[in-house]
Motif scaffolding. Structure first.
Motif, PDB file in Angstrom:
ATOM      1  N   GLY A 161      78.732  21.639  84.558  1.00  0.00           N
ATOM      2  CA  GLY A 161      78.687  22.521  85.481  1.00  0.00           C
ATOM      3  C   GLY A 161      78.718  21.806  86.836  1.00  0.00           C
ATOM      4  O   GLY A 161      78.653  22.620  88.079  1.00  0.00           O
ATOM      5  N   ASN A 162      78.008  20.794  86.937  1.00  0.00           N
ATOM      6  CA  ASN A 162      77.798  20.073  88.240  1.00  0.00           C
ATOM      7  C   ASN A 162      76.709  20.787  89.166  1.00  0.00           C
ATOM      8  O   ASN A 162      77.036  21.184  90.247  1.00  0.00           O
ATOM      9  N   ALA A 197      72.658   7.821  86.008  1.00  0.00           N
ATOM     10  CA  ALA A 197      73.093   7.338  84.511  1.00  0.00           C
ATOM     11  C   ALA A 197      73.955   8.404  84.068  1.00  0.00           C
ATOM     12  O   ALA A 197      74.757   8.377  82.996  1.00  0.00           O
ATOM     13  N   LEU A 198      74.130   9.658  84.664  1.00  0.00           N
ATOM     14  CA  LEU A 198      75.081  10.611  84.323  1.00  0.00           C
ATOM     15  C   LEU A 198      76.532  10.560  85.070  1.00  0.00           C
ATOM     16  O   LEU A 198      77.447  11.295  84.984  1.00  0.00           O
ATOM     17  N   GLY A 199      76.545   9.566  85.802  1.00  0.00           N
ATOM     18  CA  GLY A 199      78.019   9.342  86.689  1.00  0.00           C
ATOM     19  C   GLY A 199      77.983  10.549  87.946  1.00  0.00           C
ATOM     20  O   GLY A 199      78.996  10.979  88.123  1.00  0.00           O
ATOM     21  N   LYS A 200      76.932  10.809  88.348  1.00  0.00           N
ATOM     22  CA  LYS A 200      76.945  11.851  89.438  1.00  0.00           C
ATOM     23  C   LYS A 200      76.078  11.605  90.774  1.00  0.00           C
ATOM     24  O   LYS A 200      75.402  10.642  90.651  1.00  0.00           O
ATOM     25  N   GLU A 201      76.375  12.517  91.551  1.00  0.00           N
ATOM     26  CA  GLU A 201      75.424  11.996  93.029  1.00  0.00           C
ATOM     27  C   GLU A 201      75.511  13.312  93.754  1.00  0.00           C
ATOM     28  O   GLU A 201      75.945  14.326  93.640  1.00  0.00           O
ATOM     29  N   PHE A 202      74.444  13.298  94.617  1.00  0.00           N
ATOM     30  CA  PHE A 202      74.180  14.268  95.725  1.00  0.00           C
ATOM     31  C   PHE A 202      73.536  13.561  96.877  1.00  0.00           C
ATOM     32  O   PHE A 202      72.864  12.500  96.682  1.00  0.00           O
ATOM     33  N   PRO A 203      73.698  14.326  98.068  1.00  0.00           N
ATOM     34  CA  PRO A 203      73.333  13.399  99.089  1.00  0.00           C
ATOM     35  C   PRO A 203      71.778  13.169  99.524  1.00  0.00           C
ATOM     36  O   PRO A 203      71.362  14.421  99.366  1.00  0.00           O
ATOM     37  N   VAL A 204      71.302  12.185  99.554  1.00  0.00           N
ATOM     38  CA  VAL A 204      69.679  12.079  99.800  1.00  0.00           C
ATOM     39  C   VAL A 204      69.451  11.042 101.089  1.00  0.00           C
ATOM     40  O   VAL A 204      70.321  10.478 101.762  1.00  0.00           O
ATOM     41  N   ASP A 241      72.865  21.521 102.476  1.00  0.00           N
ATOM     42  CA  ASP A 241      74.362  22.156 102.467  1.00  0.00           C
ATOM     43  C   ASP A 241      74.668  22.098 100.874  1.00  0.00           C
ATOM     44  O   ASP A 241      75.653  22.838 100.591  1.00  0.00           O
ATOM     45  N   ASN A 242      73.955  21.330 100.046  1.00  0.00           N
ATOM     46  CA  ASN A 242      74.118  21.500  98.580  1.00  0.00           C
ATOM     47  C   ASN A 242      73.366  22.517  97.932  1.00  0.00           C
ATOM     48  O   ASN A 242      73.200  22.172  96.561  1.00  0.00           O
ATOM     49  N   LEU A 243      72.513  23.198  98.465  1.00  0.00           N
ATOM     50  CA  LEU A 243      71.520  24.092  97.651  1.00  0.00           C
ATOM     51  C   LEU A 243      72.326  25.332  97.359  1.00  0.00           C
ATOM     52  O   LEU A 243      72.992  25.845  98.493  1.00  0.00           O
ATOM     53  N   ILE A 244      72.264  25.716  96.220  1.00  0.00           N
ATOM     54  CA  ILE A 244      72.952  27.006  95.765  1.00  0.00           C
ATOM     55  C   ILE A 244      71.796  28.001  95.600  1.00  0.00           C
ATOM     56  O   ILE A 244      72.020  29.212  96.028  1.00  0.00           O
ATOM     57  N   SER A 245      70.495  27.680  95.428  1.00  0.00           N
ATOM     58  CA  SER A 245      69.482  28.866  95.016  1.00  0.00           C
ATOM     59  C   SER A 245      68.226  28.074  95.189  1.00  0.00           C
ATOM     60  O   SER A 245      68.250  26.940  94.863  1.00  0.00           O
ATOM     61  N   ALA A 246      67.128  28.869  95.428  1.00  0.00           N
ATOM     62  CA  ALA A 246      65.577  28.302  95.318  1.00  0.00           C
ATOM     63  C   ALA A 246      64.905  29.501  94.913  1.00  0.00           C
ATOM     64  O   ALA A 246      65.149  30.607  95.195  1.00  0.00           O
ATOM     65  N   GLU A 247      63.639  29.174  94.235  1.00  0.00           N
ATOM     66  CA  GLU A 247      62.609  30.138  94.067  1.00  0.00           C
ATOM     67  C   GLU A 247      61.671  29.934  95.089  1.00  0.00           C
ATOM     68  O   GLU A 247      61.331  29.083  95.373  1.00  0.00           O
ATOM     69  N   ILE A 267      76.017  19.203  92.502  1.00  0.00           N
ATOM     70  CA  ILE A 267      76.238  17.844  92.473  1.00  0.00           C
ATOM     71  C   ILE A 267      77.486  17.530  92.408  1.00  0.00           C
ATOM     72  O   ILE A 267      78.267  18.276  92.191  1.00  0.00           O
ATOM     73  N   HIS A 268      77.814  16.186  92.488  1.00  0.00           N
ATOM     74  CA  HIS A 268      79.084  15.622  92.566  1.00  0.00           C
ATOM     75  C   HIS A 268      79.532  14.503  91.714  1.00  0.00           C
ATOM     76  O   HIS A 268      78.579  13.819  91.248  1.00  0.00           O
ATOM     77  N   PRO A 269      80.669  14.485  91.212  1.00  0.00           N
ATOM     78  CA  PRO A 269      80.881  13.090  90.385  1.00  0.00           C
ATOM     79  C   PRO A 269      80.984  11.995  91.506  1.00  0.00           C
ATOM     80  O   PRO A 269      81.207  11.936  92.482  1.00  0.00           O
TER      81      PRO A 269
END
Ligand SMILES: Cc1cc2nc3c(=O)[nH]c(=O)nc-3n(C[C@H](O)[C@H](O)[C@H](O)COP(=O)(O)OP(=O)(O)OC[C@H]3O[C@@H](n4cnc5c(N)ncnc54)[C@H](O)[C@@H]3O)c2cc1C
Ligand SMILES: *[C@@H]1O[C@H](CO)[C@@H](O)[C@H](O)[C@H]1NC(C)=O
Ligand SMILES: *[C@@H]1O[C@H](CO)[C@@H](O)[C@H](O)[C@H]1NC(C)=O
Ligand SMILES: *[C@@H]1O[C@H](CO)[C@@H](O)[C@H](O)[C@H]1NC(C)=O
Ligand SMILES: *[C@@H]1O[C@H](CO)[C@@H](O)[C@H](O)[C@H]1NC(C)=O
Ligand SMILES: *[C@@H]1O[C@H](CO)[C@@H](O)[C@H](O)[C@H]1NC(C)=O
Length: 496
Positions: free
Chosen positions: A131-132, A151-158, A187-193, A233-235
């Protein structure tokens, strides 16, 4: 109570008087007793003088104008966070949420005799690779996430430092080398508690409490405690492989180095990050540029893209073609970023400003001033200028009105880091940092001082951190979600 010295240094005297009223009359022993009775088993509550504090709780990165705690609590559950906020509010005891402990603004020094609300129990990372998306707890650090995603072949900006907290980073925006692709971390946040200043446990997203969702992405430390965050997250780009080129240039090349950086303004490839640590080198007897070119692509392309720098014949050149998304920051700048571990506190006078252009002439004259000043003053020699030039492309994909994050068209994130091992040198490093900020600002491309909230010194004020345009909306949010101003220690939107 609030120390007079920090009040004078930060120039925030009227801000202090507001918070003086917060210091409650309940004794420290009573707070410990009450919290132990209130919080669920598995929570931890200690005096900061207890050896367990140094052992079990999150250390601060910066020891200068740091918040001062008398009690530390590690809530186990979200409802414990809620109970702690309600208790502190009722007893009028100030507190501060702690994620990665890397916040360094001197505004934090206003906080004294407080409770450290340590999120150390909120450590989970759940990745939905198909589901990324990724859900992380409030205390997870950048390094934790990049390892797991790589390890999962993904990334997101840090950002650049692996020990920085992901939630803390996100709440102020979050800028770094992958921003050219994906914008700010926020900008990559979908939701937060969020447990708000009113003691409510809320979900913030585009569809639920959308006003709070706007606020926590850029001004997030003003409204409540964020216990978990759900991201897109992104490939992985280039299968997660990254090229890092380190290079050193003597300062007699400063005109050419800055002319080279200027070539990227307006057409900066999103794959490229240009970083410099500009500092005094004893061997060279003057200032030097220690540079890193981080490229999210293969070596041949990287070398082609950074040709303007290679043509300057750097003193040293190191090409690392086997770096990855999870370790590029540990090899950048000859490994200097990695040296800043999570456990030691350093002394540090920070200044910053956003640059909207590369004014070569003004930068050269500022650097000459720095060279002359450091040549004459040994105690200022550790002062370092930090230059981070990223592609604005990813940031500009999101409209300015989409969140509280205020600065999307920045060309260079410029900082002055007055690091020292001797706290007695802080006043001199502080004064010099302020001078440098003033000199560099003349060529910033903006009349007013604009500073990224996370790199800020603390003396700039809310208009510099959040922009005049965003302040009225943010203050309205503040009245809704934190009317008692419990969350007003980290470059606050109100109280000035
Ligand atoms: C060495 C170093 C390198 C850095 N590099 C970058 C970079 O490349 N890019 C960038 O954008 N920034 C960078 N930063 C800045 C960094 O993003 C901020 O210092 C940020 O505040 C760190 O978050 P933290 O959780 O580690 O810090 P903390 O001190 O724990 O938190 C900072 C503030 O946010 C609040 N907070 C933290 N977590 C929560 C939460 N879950 N809920 C509510 N409030 C919370 C705290 O109360 C505090 O007010 C760097 C900082 C350092 C020290
Ligand atoms: C996250 O990183 C910290 C510091 O590097 C480490 O102590 C901790 O064990 C890591 N947590 C997880 C869940 O990997
Ligand atoms: C820095 O200052 C020293 C001492 O004045 C001088 O020898 C050197 O040339 C200067 N370097 C630059 C780049 O200005
Ligand atoms: C610039 O500085 C470097 C290193 O100190 C030195 O080798 C070189 O000769 C200098 N170049 C000029 C033009 O002064
Ligand atoms: C200073 O410059 C010399 C080369 O002249 C280099 O070997 C050394 O690593 C530099 N020191 C630092 C701290 O960058
Ligand atoms: C970085 O990680 C990659 C892949 O995980 C590995 O092959 C490489 O050796 C590491 N490089 C460094 C410099 O640590």
């Amino acid at each position: 109570m609030i120390s007079f010295r920090s009040a004078v240094v930060c120039g925030l005297v009227h801000f202090c008087s507001l918070h003086a009223a917060l210091a409650g009359s309940v004794s420290t022993q009573q707070i410990i007793k009450d919290l132990k009775a209130t919080l669920s088993p598995g929570s931890e509550v200690v005096l900061t003088s207890d050896p367990a504090f140094a052992q079990d709780f999150t250390a601060r990165f910066s020891g200068t104008h740091a918040p001062q705690f008398v009690v530390a609590a590690k809530p186990k559950l979200v409802t414990d966070v809620q109970k702690l906020i309600k208790y502190a509010s009722r007893q009028k005891v100030p507190f501060l949420a702690t994620g990665g402990g890397h916040g360094y603004t001197w505004s934090l020094g206003q906080l004294q005799n407080a409770i450290q609300l340590d999120l150390g129990n909120f450590q989970t990372i759940e990745v939905d690779a198909a589901g990324n998306t990724m859900k992380v707890g409030g205390a997870v650090r950048i390094g934790n996430v990049t390892q797991e995603l790589h390890a999962l072949g993904k990334e997101f900006p840090v950002g650049m430092c692996p020990s920085v907290g992901v939630s803390g980073l996100t709440l102020g925006g979050g800028v770094g080398p992958l921003g050219g692709f994906y914008g700010a971390t926020s900008d990559n946040l979908i939701s937060a508690e969020v447990v708000t200043g009113t003691g409510k446990i809320l979900t913030a997203s585009a569809t639920e409490n959308a006003d709070l969702f706007y606020g926590i992405r850029g001004a997030g430390f003003n409204f409540g405690v964020v216990t978990s965050l759900n991201y897109r997250i992104h490939p992985a780009t280039n299968q997660g492989r990254v090229t890092v080129v380190n290079a050193m240039f003597p300062a007699n090349l400063s005109t050419s180095v800055w002319q080279a950086t200027n070539k990227y303004v307006g057409h900066h490839p999103k794959e490229l990050a240009i970083l410099f640590a500009i500092r005094f080198n004893e061997t060279l007897g003057g200032m030097s540029f220690v540079g890193s070119f981080i490229y999210f692509g293969p070596e041949t392309q990287a070398l082609e893209v950074i040709k303007p720098f290679l043509d300057l014949n750097p003193l040293y050149l190191e090409v690392i073609n086997d770096a990855s998304y999870s370790n590029f920051s540990s090899v950048a700048l000859y490994g200097d970023v990695a040296d800043i571990g999570p456990k030691k506190s350093i002394d540090f006078a920070p200044y910053t400003l956003n640059l909207y252009k590369v004014d070569v002439k003004n930068l050269v004259s500022s650097l000459n001033h720095m060279n002359a000043t450091l040549t004459a003053n040994l105690n200022l020699r550790p002062a370092t200028l930090s230059w981070a030039q990223y592609s604005p492309e990813g940031y500009l994909k999101f409209p300015l009105e989409s969140s509280a994050f205020a600065y999307r068209d920045v060309v260079v994130w410029f900082s002055y880091d007055g690091f020292t091992t001797d706290p007695a040198q802080i006043p001199a490093l502080d004064k010099f940092g302020k001078d440098i900020r003033g000199l560099v600002q003349r060529g910033s491309g903006r009349r007013d001082l604009e500073t990224y909230v996370h790199f800020s010194h603390g003396d700039e004020g809310p208009a510099a951190w959040y922009t005049k345009g965003k302040l009225p909306g943010l203050r309205k949010l503040k009245r809704t979600y934190d009317p008692e101003s419990l969350f007003s220690w980290y470059n606050p939107i109100s109280g000035y």
